[in-house]
Design an enzyme around this catalytic site. Structure first.
Site, PDB file in Angstrom:
ATOM      1  N   LYS A   1       0.949  -1.270  -0.007  1.00 57.03           N
ATOM      2  CA  LYS A   1       0.110   0.014  -0.032  1.00 57.03           C
ATOM      3  C   LYS A   1       0.919   1.188   0.028  1.00 57.03           C
ATOM      4  CE  LYS A   1      -3.994   1.991   2.414  1.00 57.03           C
ATOM      5  NZ  LYS A   1      -3.625   3.353   1.997  1.00 57.03           N
TER       6      LYS A   1
ATOM      7  N   ASP B   1       1.578   5.597   0.121  1.00 55.49           N
ATOM      8  CA  ASP B   1       0.981   6.593   0.511  1.00 55.49           C
ATOM      9  C   ASP B   1       1.536   7.696  -0.145  1.00 55.49           C
ATOM     10  OD1 ASP B   1      -0.061   8.330   2.369  1.00 55.49           O
ATOM     11  OD2 ASP B   1       1.743   8.266   3.764  1.00 55.49           O
TER      12      ASP B   1
ATOM     13  N   GLU C   1       3.340   1.505   4.941  1.00 54.10           N
ATOM     14  CA  GLU C   1       1.910   1.651   5.192  1.00 54.10           C
ATOM     15  C   GLU C   1       0.814   0.559   5.319  1.00 54.10           C
ATOM     16  OE1 GLU C   1      -1.680   4.718   4.046  1.00 54.10           O
ATOM     17  OE2 GLU C   1      -0.218   4.463   2.597  1.00 54.10           O
TER      18      GLU C   1
END
Length: 320
Positions: free
Chosen positions: A22, A24, A169
């Site tokens: 993931k 950011d 993240e």
């Protein structure tokens, strides 16, 4: 297409899913018409090409092959990790080319590509993720300012553990047979955010509005620096039930004072200050470069800890 917050697929379903880190950053759809140009659009639909001049060279990477790609624009810190605070200085400059160029020289961005929606004149929206991913990787789009990181099929628990160990993240889980659904927050994509948890000291609160009138809308929290000062690390406005928020309001009223306990005093309008004796535990995703907590959420009061005993000291890099 957007991911839904959730948990890892079960072990029995694990092999039917792919796992990606993931990111950011700022989500972007990338249009490559095949004439050497490139156009980027944000989730809102706004054109953001001008904000990132270093990505213009991507327009020539596929020659005359037209494509529409999905990805995320990142700004990386000195450790190579995405830093949203760094990126914020680059966002919003689509119509300020001179400033965008100056910042690009100092804080270059990196575009991570993770999907292909259209290629060589044909839409791929109804093609399963696994085949779209294979088509994307076959394009070999890896350069100084863009890359196509791999996805892991199966081994979700190991992938999630790796993101935690490396301070990333979180993880996005994508079902191998899923089609691409523009604008839909789909259960076929699941996002898992790694939350860190730390103890904080409550030093103030902000009044709630609407149905929260008379109750705290957010608490202002801090942590002790090496020299004993209570340093402000952010406001926490989520994580309570109605009963918990009401109980917290009573504790805050009993501790109210006219003196701000934070040093230095934060620039927070409308704050009510309290004696720094309540300790709570909060979850958060990352810290800003100034030491503030990003996306904090209240977890629980810590009546077992006195403020003087709290182990929630600021990390060394945020002291001073």
């Amino acid at each position: 297409m957007l991911a839904t917050p959730g948990r890892l697929p079960s072990a029995a379903q694990d092999a039917r899913w792919a796992y990606e880190t993931k990111q950011d950053g700022q989500r972007a759809v990338v249009y490559l018409p095949g004439d050497g140009s490139v156009l980027l659009r944000a989730r809102s639909g706004a054109e953001i090409t001008g904000a990132y001049p270093e990505l213009r060279a991507l327009g020539g990477e596929l020659g005359r092959v037209p494509a529409i790609l999905d990805g995320e624009v990142l700004a990386l810190d000195e450790r190579g990790r995405a830093d949203f605070q760094l990126l914020q200085g680059r966002m919003g400059l689509a119509h300020a080319p001179a400033r965008a160029a100056r910042l690009a020289a100092r804080v270059p961005v990196h575009l991570v590509l993770f999907d292909v929606l259209h290629l060589e004149g044909g839409p791929l929206l109804r093609v399963p993720y696994a085949k779209r991913r294979a088509r994307l990787e076959s394009l070999a789009l890896d350069g100084a300012y863009w890359s196509t990181p791999g996805a892991v099929v199966g081994h979700g628990a190991e992938a999630l553990r790796a993101t935690r160990e490396h301070g990333l993240e979180g993880l996005v889980c994508k079902r191998l047979d899923s089609v691409y659904e523009p604008g839909v927050r789909s259960r076929a994509w699941i996002k898992i955010r790694n939350l860190r948890a730390e103890d904080v000291i409550v030093g103030g609160w902000l009044p709630g509005k609407g149905r929260l009138t008379g109750l705290p809308g957010a608490v202002l929290v801090g942590q002790r620096s090496a020299d004993g000062r209570l340093r402000y690390v952010g406001g926490v406005g989520t994580g309570w039930s109605e009963t918990e928020r009401t109980g917290l309001a009573a504790l805050l009223r009993a501790a109210e004072t006219g003196v701000c306990p934070f040093d230095p005093v934060p620039a927070v309008t409308g704050a009510h200050w309290v004696l720094p004796r309540l300790v709570g535990e909060v979850g958060y995703s990352t810290r800003t470069r100034a030491g503030l907590l990003r996306q904090p959420s209240w977890l629980r009061l810590r009546p077992d800890l006195a403020a003087e005993e709290s182990a929630a000291d600021l990390p060394t890099e945020f002291d001073g």
